[in-house]
Write an enzyme that holds these catalytic residues in place. Sequence first.
Site, short mmCIF file in Angstrom:
data_model
loop_
_atom_site.label_atom_id
_atom_site.label_comp_id
_atom_site.label_asym_id
_atom_site.label_seq_id
_atom_site.Cartn_x
_atom_site.Cartn_y
_atom_site.Cartn_z
N GLY A 46 -46.87 -4.67 114.90
CA GLY A 46 -46.46 -5.91 114.25
C GLY A 46 -47.68 -6.64 113.74
O GLY A 46 -48.79 -6.46 114.26
N GLN A 51 -52.49 -13.73 110.75
CA GLN A 51 -53.49 -12.76 111.20
C GLN A 51 -54.30 -12.17 110.04
O GLN A 51 -55.35 -11.57 110.28
CB GLN A 51 -52.82 -11.62 111.97
CG GLN A 51 -52.24 -12.07 113.30
CD GLN A 51 -51.67 -10.89 114.06
OE1 GLN A 51 -50.53 -10.49 113.81
NE2 GLN A 51 -52.46 -10.31 114.94
N CYS A 89 -52.86 -7.66 121.24
CA CYS A 89 -52.76 -8.34 119.94
C CYS A 89 -53.90 -7.85 119.07
O CYS A 89 -55.04 -7.76 119.52
CB CYS A 89 -52.86 -9.85 120.17
SG CYS A 89 -52.80 -10.80 118.62
N LEU A 90 -53.59 -7.54 117.81
CA LEU A 90 -54.63 -7.05 116.90
C LEU A 90 -55.72 -8.11 116.68
O LEU A 90 -56.84 -7.76 116.31
CB LEU A 90 -54.02 -6.66 115.55
CG LEU A 90 -53.07 -5.45 115.57
CD1 LEU A 90 -52.46 -5.23 114.20
CD2 LEU A 90 -53.79 -4.20 116.05
N HIS A 131 -43.51 -11.99 119.99
CA HIS A 131 -44.97 -12.06 119.77
C HIS A 131 -45.28 -12.54 118.34
O HIS A 131 -46.12 -13.42 118.14
CB HIS A 131 -45.56 -10.67 120.02
CG HIS A 131 -47.05 -10.59 119.86
ND1 HIS A 131 -47.90 -10.37 120.93
CD2 HIS A 131 -47.84 -10.69 118.77
CE1 HIS A 131 -49.15 -10.36 120.48
NE2 HIS A 131 -49.15 -10.53 119.17
N GLU A 132 -44.58 -11.98 117.36
CA GLU A 132 -44.88 -12.31 115.95
C GLU A 132 -44.36 -13.70 115.58
O GLU A 132 -45.00 -14.41 114.81
CB GLU A 132 -44.31 -11.23 115.02
CG GLU A 132 -44.80 -9.81 115.29
CD GLU A 132 -46.31 -9.67 115.34
OE1 GLU A 132 -47.02 -10.45 114.67
OE2 GLU A 132 -46.80 -8.79 116.07
N HIS A 135 -46.86 -16.11 116.60
CA HIS A 135 -47.99 -16.20 115.65
C HIS A 135 -47.70 -17.20 114.53
O HIS A 135 -48.60 -17.90 114.07
CB HIS A 135 -48.27 -14.84 115.00
CG HIS A 135 -49.25 -13.97 115.75
ND1 HIS A 135 -50.52 -14.40 116.04
CD2 HIS A 135 -49.14 -12.71 116.24
CE1 HIS A 135 -51.16 -13.42 116.69
NE2 HIS A 135 -50.35 -12.39 116.83
ZN ZN Z 1 -50.69 -10.64 117.82
#
Ligand code: ZN
Length: 172
Positions: A46, A51, A89-90, A131-132, A135
């Site tokens: 995701g 991000q 998380c990226l 999670h997204e 964000h």
């Molecule tokens: Zn993340």
Amino acid sequence: MAVLRIRKLGDPVLREKARPVERFDGTLRRLVDDMLETMYAAPGVGLAAPQVGVSLRLFVYDDGEGNTGAVANPELSDLEDEETRDEGCLSIPGPFYPTVRSLRATLRGQDAEGRPLELRGEGLLARIFQHETDHTQGVLYIDRLPPEGRREVMRLLRDHEVKQQQERSPTP
Ligand code: ZN
């Protein structure tokens, strides 16, 4: 399509409450394509617009089990039961940490064309949705951890960064 630079913890854009998507035009569809390419290149399951430095309420996802797409203006509802799984998380590259999420969730929003959509997720898919959506509100998974969990993630993140620097530095 292009791979975009993923913003890391400490970048203020990750802490902003993103603006709603209002224009479903070619620019938005290009952003969605670039975000998908960036997510697959990472690789991740995701990726939210903040991000990649775009403060819009938008994310893309692919759970690797056939569920994939883009969601604008996401709203969660009907959250049911809880499950603890390792989450990462990226934007916080390296660490994973057991994180409590709702096991099932309903997600309402719009697709990249502006059409309303409603999705029901369970397990990993429900976790991605939560999670997204976080964000898009400036919330990161470490905010949902107890203090010792957050400390451990920060420690793992530092270790990861040191290791990366060592790998980059030339060996005599
Ligand atoms: Zn993340």
